[in-house]
Design an enzyme around this catalytic site. Structure first.
Site, PDB file in Angstrom:
ATOM      1  N   ALA A   1     -18.906  -4.727 -10.015  1.00  0.00           N
ATOM      2  CA  ALA A   1     -18.817  -5.036  -8.615  1.00  0.00           C
ATOM      3  C   ALA A   1     -20.173  -4.856  -8.039  1.00  0.00           C
ATOM      4  O   ALA A   1     -20.974  -3.952  -8.198  1.00  0.00           O
ATOM      5  CB  ALA A   1     -17.678  -4.092  -7.933  1.00  0.00           C
TER       6      ALA A   1
ATOM      7  N   GLY B   1     -23.160  -3.856  -5.457  1.00  0.00           N
ATOM      8  CA  GLY B   1     -23.262  -2.702  -4.602  1.00  0.00           C
ATOM      9  C   GLY B   1     -23.684  -1.187  -5.707  1.00  0.00           C
ATOM     10  O   GLY B   1     -24.027  -1.702  -6.681  1.00  0.00           O
TER      11      GLY B   1
ATOM     12  N   LYS C   1     -23.776   1.713  -7.857  1.00  0.00           N
ATOM     13  CA  LYS C   1     -22.770   2.405  -8.801  1.00  0.00           C
ATOM     14  C   LYS C   1     -22.075   3.411  -8.431  1.00  0.00           C
ATOM     15  O   LYS C   1     -22.821   4.259  -7.576  1.00  0.00           O
ATOM     16  CB  LYS C   1     -23.558   2.448 -10.090  1.00  0.00           C
ATOM     17  CG  LYS C   1     -23.775   1.210 -11.067  1.00  0.00           C
ATOM     18  CD  LYS C   1     -24.178   1.860 -12.418  1.00  0.00           C
ATOM     19  CE  LYS C   1     -24.458   0.558 -13.273  1.00  0.00           C
ATOM     20  NZ  LYS C   1     -24.732   0.953 -14.816  1.00  0.00           N
ATOM     21  N   GLY C   2     -20.799   3.839  -8.791  1.00  0.00           N
ATOM     22  CA  GLY C   2     -20.181   4.946  -8.415  1.00  0.00           C
ATOM     23  C   GLY C   2     -20.578   6.340  -9.429  1.00  0.00           C
ATOM     24  O   GLY C   2     -20.867   5.784 -10.500  1.00  0.00           O
ATOM     25  N   LEU C   3     -20.607   7.433  -9.043  1.00  0.00           N
ATOM     26  CA  LEU C   3     -20.875   8.641  -9.913  1.00  0.00           C
ATOM     27  C   LEU C   3     -19.572   8.753 -10.736  1.00  0.00           C
ATOM     28  O   LEU C   3     -19.358   9.403 -11.789  1.00  0.00           O
ATOM     29  CB  LEU C   3     -21.258   9.778  -9.487  1.00  0.00           C
ATOM     30  CG  LEU C   3     -22.784   9.745  -8.824  1.00  0.00           C
ATOM     31  CD1 LEU C   3     -22.934  10.980  -7.889  1.00  0.00           C
ATOM     32  CD2 LEU C   3     -23.849   9.320  -9.619  1.00  0.00           C
TER      33      LEU C   3
ATOM     34  N   LYS D   1     -10.975  -0.223 -11.234  1.00  0.00           N
ATOM     35  CA  LYS D   1     -11.652   1.036 -11.197  1.00  0.00           C
ATOM     36  C   LYS D   1     -11.272   1.826 -12.382  1.00  0.00           C
ATOM     37  O   LYS D   1     -10.040   2.096 -12.517  1.00  0.00           O
ATOM     38  CB  LYS D   1     -11.597   1.769  -9.913  1.00  0.00           C
ATOM     39  CG  LYS D   1     -11.895   1.151  -8.734  1.00  0.00           C
ATOM     40  CD  LYS D   1     -11.694   2.196  -7.548  1.00  0.00           C
ATOM     41  CE  LYS D   1     -12.630   1.592  -6.360  1.00  0.00           C
ATOM     42  NZ  LYS D   1     -12.563   2.494  -5.415  1.00  0.00           N
TER      43      LYS D   1
ATOM     44  N   ASP E   1      -5.172   0.225  -0.675  1.00  0.00           N
ATOM     45  CA  ASP E   1      -3.993   0.474  -1.490  1.00  0.00           C
ATOM     46  C   ASP E   1      -4.834   0.479  -2.822  1.00  0.00           C
ATOM     47  O   ASP E   1      -5.208  -0.600  -3.151  1.00  0.00           O
ATOM     48  CB  ASP E   1      -2.783  -0.464  -1.405  1.00  0.00           C
ATOM     49  CG  ASP E   1      -1.634   0.124  -2.157  1.00  0.00           C
ATOM     50  OD1 ASP E   1      -1.812   1.046  -2.820  1.00  0.00           O
ATOM     51  OD2 ASP E   1      -0.918  -0.862  -2.491  1.00  0.00           O
TER      52      ASP E   1
HETATM   53  N1  LIG Z   1     -12.414  -2.232  -3.069  1.00  0.00           N
HETATM   54  C1  LIG Z   1     -13.624  -2.327  -3.229  1.00  0.00           C
HETATM   55  N2  LIG Z   1     -14.079  -3.628  -2.933  1.00  0.00           N
HETATM   56  C2  LIG Z   1     -15.437  -3.872  -3.365  1.00  0.00           C
HETATM   57  N3  LIG Z   1     -16.281  -3.034  -3.922  1.00  0.00           N
HETATM   58  C3  LIG Z   1     -15.815  -1.832  -4.290  1.00  0.00           C
HETATM   59  C4  LIG Z   1     -14.667  -1.518  -3.748  1.00  0.00           C
HETATM   60  N4  LIG Z   1     -14.254  -0.344  -4.355  1.00  0.00           N
HETATM   61  C5  LIG Z   1     -15.598   0.296  -4.869  1.00  0.00           C
HETATM   62  N5  LIG Z   1     -16.523  -0.723  -4.713  1.00  0.00           N
HETATM   63  C6  LIG Z   1     -17.868  -0.810  -5.468  1.00  0.00           C
HETATM   64  O1  LIG Z   1     -18.072   0.359  -6.181  1.00  0.00           O
HETATM   65  C7  LIG Z   1     -18.775   1.160  -5.912  1.00  0.00           C
HETATM   66  C8  LIG Z   1     -18.263   2.651  -6.682  1.00  0.00           C
HETATM   67  O2  LIG Z   1     -17.012   2.678  -5.922  1.00  0.00           O
HETATM   68  P1  LIG Z   1     -16.519   4.090  -5.499  1.00  0.00           P
HETATM   69  O3  LIG Z   1     -17.189   4.545  -4.412  1.00  0.00           O
HETATM   70  O4  LIG Z   1     -14.944   3.930  -5.268  1.00  0.00           O
HETATM   71  O5  LIG Z   1     -16.796   5.074  -6.687  1.00  0.00           O
HETATM   72  P2  LIG Z   1     -17.170   6.682  -6.910  1.00  0.00           P
HETATM   73  O6  LIG Z   1     -17.534   6.529  -8.369  1.00  0.00           O
HETATM   74  O7  LIG Z   1     -16.345   7.395  -6.182  1.00  0.00           O
HETATM   75  O8  LIG Z   1     -18.483   6.601  -5.808  1.00  0.00           O
HETATM   76  P3  LIG Z   1     -19.372   7.929  -5.342  1.00  0.00           P
HETATM   77  O9  LIG Z   1     -20.389   8.012  -6.364  1.00  0.00           O
HETATM   78  O10 LIG Z   1     -19.952   7.281  -4.008  1.00  0.00           O
HETATM   79  O11 LIG Z   1     -18.157   8.902  -5.394  1.00  0.00           O
HETATM   80  C9  LIG Z   1     -18.796   1.156  -4.142  1.00  0.00           C
HETATM   81  O12 LIG Z   1     -20.122   1.540  -4.053  1.00  0.00           O
HETATM   82  C10 LIG Z   1     -18.775  -0.315  -3.939  1.00  0.00           C
HETATM   83  O13 LIG Z   1     -20.238  -0.919  -4.222  1.00  0.00           O
END
Ligand SMILES: Nc1ncnc2c1ncn2[C@@H]1O[C@H](COP(=O)(O)OP(=O)(O)OP(=O)(O)O)[C@@H](O)[C@H]1O
Ligand SMILES: [Mg+2]
Length: 328
Positions: A75, A77, A79-81, A96, A131
């Site tokens: 996706a 943006g 990357k999430g951790l 996810k 959701d």
């Molecule tokens: N519903 C969504 N629509 C579009 N992009 C999304 C969505 N959910 C997540 N993303 C993308 O994926 C990335 C990681 O998702 P998310 O923040 O849920 O993960 P995380 O691992 O919990 O992140 P963090 O490291 O900030 O805790 C987001 O920064 C965003 O770029």
């Protein structure tokens, strides 16, 4: 009432309607005449028929993939951790997967993350939390994954997947509607759209606070902008109740030594939150920062949060209005 108003009410960002209808399908057919852009699956879901909604969503996903012959990609943006997040280039959902390990500074466990997503599922979503539908054992052809994504999944989410000949099976995942991450949105939005998004970002934090939710991680990358321009939160691993946090005023340094200390020179407990510091890590440009301060300065005070805490503790039911008017 405009399509946008009605759409916000029957949205994936609100709790399901708990109405005992004799035949839900009739209501879905009727709502579809008002909201032709919503899929039937989404309408079944908001009317509380989550399983039907999930079946429909998965079927749509497979059909879309077959029709356009697209591969899953990361996706757009940051990357999430905690999560690996991927999508199809022209489809409106993201999938996810929880990573095996979370890099510092994350200190949560896989079970904590799942508990927070469950909490969102059960709590009032107030029009501001996407959701996240939970799926188990979803099977896809591994050729439908872009190489770097497949590599990341097989090396960093081994607990959540099974590889079976040409298939990849996700033992556990969440599917959400795809939004435009707010950090990306602001990079390309024109001035009016950017102003609206910044206003609504503050309003989203307020709406969540009214429903006793503190998002935990307020960074712009954790919020998305919907097709209707609403700002929605989607990263739940640090989410908590407002009433469980300890909102503190930033102590002022009394000596030069304290003043110059690179870290906090005062004791900070795990649930301590300093609202005055929020603005420093949001990364708004100067103009947007000033606008945010003008509209939402209150959010940056511990007093605002403590006042809401007191009202929640008294059992007051605070109203969240689904429609907002921009003050400009
Ligand atoms: N519903 C969504 N629509 C579009 N992009 C999304 C969505 N959910 C997540 N993303 C993308 O994926 C990335 C990681 O998702 P998310 O923040 O849920 O993960 P995380 O691992 O919990 O992140 P963090 O490291 O900030 O805790 C987001 O920064 C965003 O770029
Ligand atoms: Mg995130």
């Amino acid at each position: 009432m405009s399509v946008t108003d009605v759409s916000i009410l029957f949205s994936y960002t609100r709790s399901y309607f708990q109405v005992d209808l004799e035949a839900v399908s009739d209501a879905v057919v009727y709502l579809k005449t008002l909201l032709p852009h919503k899929t039937e699956g989404e309408l079944f879901t908001v009317l509380g028929r989550a399983k039907q909604g999930k079946t429909d969503r998965f079927r749509n996903l497979l059909q879309h993939q077959e029709k356009y012959n697209e591969q899953f990609i990361h996706a757009p943006g940051e990357k999430g951790l905690v999560m690996i997040v991927f999508t199809l280039p022209t489809h409106d959902i993201v999938i996810k997967i929880i990573r095996d390990k979370f890099a510092p500074p994350k200190s949560v466990s896989r079970n904590d993350v799942m508990a927070r997503y469950k909490q969102v599922f059960e709590h009032d979503r107030a029009g501001r939390l996407a959701d996240a539908q939970e799926f188990q054992y979803l099977k896809f052809d591994r050729n439908h994954f872009e190489a770097s994504l497949l590599e990341e999944l097989t090396s960093e989410a081994r607990e959540a997947i099974l590889i079976e000949s040409d298939n990849i099976i996700f033992k556990h995942c969440y599917i959400e509607r795809r939004l435009t991450p707010l950090n990306l949105f602001l990079q390309t939005a024109d001035q009016t759209a950017a102003k609206k998004a910044v206003y609504d970002y503050g309003q989203a934090i307020r709406d969540l606070a009214l429903s006793n939710i503190f998002p935990g991680d307020l960074l712009l990358k954790n919020f998305g902008v919907s097709v209707r321009g609403r700002v929605i939160f989607y990263d739940y691993d640090e989410l908590c109740m407002v009433t469980d946090c300890n909102f503190r005023d930033l102590p002022s340094a009394s000596t030069e030594e304290e003043e110059l200390h690179p870290d906090a020179w005062f004791y900070v407990a795990e649930n301590d939150i300093f609202p005055e510091q929020f603005i420093s890590f949001l990364g708004f440009n100067e103009e947007l920062c000033q606008l945010f301060m003008h509209w939402h300065k209150e959010i940056l005070t511990a007093a605002y949060w403590r006042n809401l805490q007191a009202r929640h503790r008294l059992g007051e039911v605070l109203d969240v209005v689904p429609y907002h008017h921009y003050p400009f």
